[in-house]
Each structure stands twice: as structure tokens, then as C-alpha cells.
Design an enzyme around this catalytic site. Structure first.
Site, PDB file in Angstrom:
ATOM      1  N   GLU A 122     -39.923  -8.800  -1.427  1.00  0.00           N
ATOM      2  CA  GLU A 122     -38.907  -8.475  -0.419  1.00  0.00           C
ATOM      3  C   GLU A 122     -39.077  -9.349   0.820  1.00  0.00           C
ATOM      4  O   GLU A 122     -38.094  -9.857   1.369  1.00  0.00           O
ATOM      5  CB  GLU A 122     -38.999  -6.987  -0.055  1.00  0.00           C
ATOM      6  CG  GLU A 122     -37.895  -6.509   0.842  1.00  0.00           C
ATOM      7  CD  GLU A 122     -36.520  -6.526   0.206  1.00  0.00           C
ATOM      8  OE1 GLU A 122     -35.546  -6.384   0.978  1.00  0.00           O
ATOM      9  OE2 GLU A 122     -36.383  -6.676  -1.024  1.00  0.00           O
ATOM     10  N   HIS A 130     -37.271 -13.163  -2.841  1.00  0.00           N
ATOM     11  CA  HIS A 130     -37.238 -13.729  -4.198  1.00  0.00           C
ATOM     12  C   HIS A 130     -37.856 -12.676  -5.113  1.00  0.00           C
ATOM     13  O   HIS A 130     -39.048 -12.445  -5.086  1.00  0.00           O
ATOM     14  CB  HIS A 130     -38.018 -15.041  -4.263  1.00  0.00           C
ATOM     15  CG  HIS A 130     -37.778 -15.796  -5.532  1.00  0.00           C
ATOM     16  ND1 HIS A 130     -36.534 -16.243  -5.905  1.00  0.00           N
ATOM     17  CD2 HIS A 130     -38.619 -16.182  -6.509  1.00  0.00           C
ATOM     18  CE1 HIS A 130     -36.623 -16.881  -7.059  1.00  0.00           C
ATOM     19  NE2 HIS A 130     -37.893 -16.853  -7.449  1.00  0.00           N
ATOM     20  N   HIS A 131     -37.008 -12.018  -5.871  1.00  0.00           N
ATOM     21  CA  HIS A 131     -37.384 -10.785  -6.555  1.00  0.00           C
ATOM     22  C   HIS A 131     -37.614 -10.990  -8.047  1.00  0.00           C
ATOM     23  O   HIS A 131     -36.698 -11.406  -8.756  1.00  0.00           O
ATOM     24  CB  HIS A 131     -36.303  -9.733  -6.329  1.00  0.00           C
ATOM     25  CG  HIS A 131     -36.051  -9.494  -4.880  1.00  0.00           C
ATOM     26  ND1 HIS A 131     -35.094 -10.190  -4.172  1.00  0.00           N
ATOM     27  CD2 HIS A 131     -36.659  -8.673  -4.001  1.00  0.00           C
ATOM     28  CE1 HIS A 131     -35.115  -9.781  -2.905  1.00  0.00           C
ATOM     29  NE2 HIS A 131     -36.061  -8.859  -2.778  1.00  0.00           N
ATOM     30  N   ASP A 170     -40.199 -20.288  -7.786  1.00  0.00           N
ATOM     31  CA  ASP A 170     -40.817 -19.439  -8.804  1.00  0.00           C
ATOM     32  C   ASP A 170     -42.307 -19.741  -8.938  1.00  0.00           C
ATOM     33  O   ASP A 170     -43.126 -18.822  -9.004  1.00  0.00           O
ATOM     34  CB  ASP A 170     -40.110 -19.625 -10.149  1.00  0.00           C
ATOM     35  CG  ASP A 170     -38.650 -19.269 -10.060  1.00  0.00           C
ATOM     36  OD1 ASP A 170     -38.342 -18.131  -9.671  1.00  0.00           O
ATOM     37  OD2 ASP A 170     -37.817 -20.143 -10.348  1.00  0.00           O
ATOM     38  N   HIS A 201     -32.182 -17.229 -10.356  1.00  0.00           N
ATOM     39  CA  HIS A 201     -30.899 -16.945 -10.993  1.00  0.00           C
ATOM     40  C   HIS A 201     -29.777 -17.856 -10.495  1.00  0.00           C
ATOM     41  O   HIS A 201     -28.979 -18.345 -11.288  1.00  0.00           O
ATOM     42  CB  HIS A 201     -30.511 -15.477 -10.776  1.00  0.00           C
ATOM     43  CG  HIS A 201     -31.440 -14.523 -11.433  1.00  0.00           C
ATOM     44  ND1 HIS A 201     -31.450 -14.298 -12.786  1.00  0.00           N
ATOM     45  CD2 HIS A 201     -32.420 -13.743 -10.919  1.00  0.00           C
ATOM     46  CE1 HIS A 201     -32.381 -13.425 -13.088  1.00  0.00           C
ATOM     47  NE2 HIS A 201     -32.990 -13.063 -11.963  1.00  0.00           N
ATOM     48  N   GLU A 202     -29.724 -18.071  -9.188  1.00  0.00           N
ATOM     49  CA  GLU A 202     -28.637 -18.882  -8.632  1.00  0.00           C
ATOM     50  C   GLU A 202     -28.644 -20.305  -9.172  1.00  0.00           C
ATOM     51  O   GLU A 202     -27.596 -20.917  -9.335  1.00  0.00           O
ATOM     52  CB  GLU A 202     -28.718 -18.929  -7.095  1.00  0.00           C
ATOM     53  CG  GLU A 202     -28.573 -17.593  -6.412  1.00  0.00           C
ATOM     54  CD  GLU A 202     -29.876 -16.789  -6.382  1.00  0.00           C
ATOM     55  OE1 GLU A 202     -30.975 -17.369  -6.583  1.00  0.00           O
ATOM     56  OE2 GLU A 202     -29.798 -15.580  -6.172  1.00  0.00           O
TER      57      GLU A 202
END
Length: 93
Positions: A49, A53-54, A80, A71-72
Site C-alpha cells: 500500500e 504496487h499490490h 516488480d 498490470h498496466e
């Protein structure tokens, strides 16, 4: 927007204990009992949070699987790999 990493960049820079699974990197952390894993997942969630970046996390009886992807961007980025290293450094695993 972050750039996707090449297959070679991912292979060469993937932190110990992490594996590539398609467009994600994944690591399964092991624990002595269920509640230790739940506490770990909460700590990872707090860091995620703060970093916005979850990861996707699956909590099992004595393990927690953590999956990271951007994801984007549609795959694995520097963000990552940085988060994977941050989780390992932060939680001494």
C-alpha cells in the site's frame, strides 16, 4: 509508465527464491503455522500500500504465495523486481 523487462533481464535479476510464471514472478513463503502466514500477508499488504504496487497473495495453511506483475504494462517491470527484493529484505526471508 514503466517499461517491460526482457526475458534475459528477468532471468538475470530475479531475486533468490522467486520464479517466473508467465507474466508474473512468484515466491511461496513457508511458516510454522497459519497465523504466522496471515501476519506476514498483512505486513506485505502494508508495504504494498505504501508503494502503491499490490501483489496477489494466496494464504494457505503454512504458506503464503506472493505474485507480482505490472498490470498496466502487461508484464514484469523493474517495479516488480524491486518489490520482490523489498519483501525479502523487509521480512528477512
Amino acid at each position: 509508465m514503466a517499461e517491460l523487462l526482457s526475458d534475459d533481464e528477468i532471468a538475470n535479476r530475479l531475486p533468490d527464491g522467486w520464479e517466473r510464471d508467465g507474466d508474473e514472478i512468484v515466491r511461496t513463503y513457508e511458516f510454522d503455522d497459519y497465523l504466522d502466514g496471515v501476519a506476514f500477508a498483512t505486513q506485505v499488504g502494508e508495504v504494498a500500500e505504501e508503494e502503491f504496487h499490490h501483489p496477489e497473495m494466496t494464504i494457505g495453511y503454512e504458506e503464503v504465495a506472493v505474485r507480482l506483475t505490472s498490470h498496466e504494462e502487461g508484464g514484469i517491470t523493474e517495479k516488480d523486481l524491486r518489490m520482490a527484493s523489498l519483501f525479502d529484505d523487509e521480512f528477512g526471508r
